[in-house]
Design a protein around this motif. Sequence first.
Motif, PDB file in Angstrom:
ATOM      1  N   SER A   1       0.826  -1.201   0.000  1.00  0.00           N
ATOM      2  CA  SER A   1       0.000   0.000   0.000  1.00  0.00           C
ATOM      3  C   SER A   1       0.864   1.256   0.000  1.00  0.00           C
ATOM      4  O   SER A   1       0.393   2.331  -0.318  1.00  0.00           O
TER       5      SER A   1
ATOM      6  N   ASN B   1      -5.319  -4.180  -2.642  1.00  0.00           N
ATOM      7  CA  ASN B   1      -5.695  -2.820  -2.286  1.00  0.00           C
ATOM      8  C   ASN B   1      -6.541  -2.246  -3.421  1.00  0.00           C
ATOM      9  O   ASN B   1      -6.013  -1.787  -4.433  1.00  0.00           O
ATOM     10  N   TYR B   2      -7.849  -2.265  -3.271  1.00  0.00           N
ATOM     11  CA  TYR B   2      -8.748  -1.863  -4.347  1.00  0.00           C
ATOM     12  C   TYR B   2      -8.598  -0.389  -4.717  1.00  0.00           C
ATOM     13  O   TYR B   2      -8.981   0.025  -5.812  1.00  0.00           O
ATOM     14  N   LYS B   3      -7.983   0.408  -3.863  1.00  0.00           N
ATOM     15  CA  LYS B   3      -7.815   1.830  -4.163  1.00  0.00           C
ATOM     16  C   LYS B   3      -6.895   2.073  -5.363  1.00  0.00           C
ATOM     17  O   LYS B   3      -6.973   3.116  -6.000  1.00  0.00           O
ATOM     18  N   TRP B   4      -6.052   1.086  -5.691  1.00  0.00           N
ATOM     19  CA  TRP B   4      -5.182   1.244  -6.854  1.00  0.00           C
ATOM     20  C   TRP B   4      -5.987   1.339  -8.141  1.00  0.00           C
ATOM     21  O   TRP B   4      -5.553   1.957  -9.095  1.00  0.00           O
TER      22      TRP B   4
ATOM     23  N   LYS C   1      -8.602   3.006  -8.796  1.00  0.00           N
ATOM     24  CA  LYS C   1      -8.926   4.414  -9.062  1.00  0.00           C
ATOM     25  C   LYS C   1      -7.756   5.103  -9.756  1.00  0.00           C
ATOM     26  O   LYS C   1      -7.937   5.852 -10.707  1.00  0.00           O
ATOM     27  N   TYR C   2      -6.579   4.828  -9.250  1.00  0.00           N
ATOM     28  CA  TYR C   2      -5.387   5.447  -9.814  1.00  0.00           C
ATOM     29  C   TYR C   2      -5.106   4.923 -11.219  1.00  0.00           C
ATOM     30  O   TYR C   2      -4.792   5.687 -12.130  1.00  0.00           O
TER      31      TYR C   2
ATOM     32  N   TYR D   1      -9.079  -7.709  -8.242  1.00  0.00           N
ATOM     33  CA  TYR D   1      -9.046  -7.506  -6.797  1.00  0.00           C
ATOM     34  C   TYR D   1      -8.765  -8.841  -6.135  1.00  0.00           C
ATOM     35  O   TYR D   1      -9.501  -9.817  -6.321  1.00  0.00           O
TER      36      TYR D   1
ATOM     37  N   TYR E   1     -15.641   0.700 -11.482  1.00  0.00           N
ATOM     38  CA  TYR E   1     -14.487   1.113 -12.280  1.00  0.00           C
ATOM     39  C   TYR E   1     -14.359   0.344 -13.593  1.00  0.00           C
ATOM     40  O   TYR E   1     -13.530   0.672 -14.428  1.00  0.00           O
TER      41      TYR E   1
END
Length: 125
Positions: A13, A40-43, A45-46, A58, A73
Amino acid sequence: KIHFVVLLFLVASHLKKALLDIILKLVIVLINNTIIISSNYKWVKYIRKYTYKIQFQYLADINLENINLIKQYGNYGIDVRCDKVTKDIVKLAHENGAKVNVWNVNTNEEVDKLLRFGVDMVTSN
């Protein structure tokens, strides 16, 4: 049918976004054959700032909570350990637009069973 793909595992992370920027610029050439796997599912978005063509998987159990975290997404899948997969779980993922990749598959019997369940990809040692 066997396909070779570029797999990038984003597990840290604290990975610097600058490093990910470099990696993504390099894989743009191979974009249609690139899958990024991360717990880390937030990646995602990036990654979506660059392209929707790269598939994001995921690394998580298949359930509605996890599906709903990332399905917004697009072009996504869930990467799950093979002993946590059932035909019903694969159906749930597919009904929500997710590809299913299973890992830690070590025997031909396991591969055959998982393919009967409808998984999309198998990762093996």
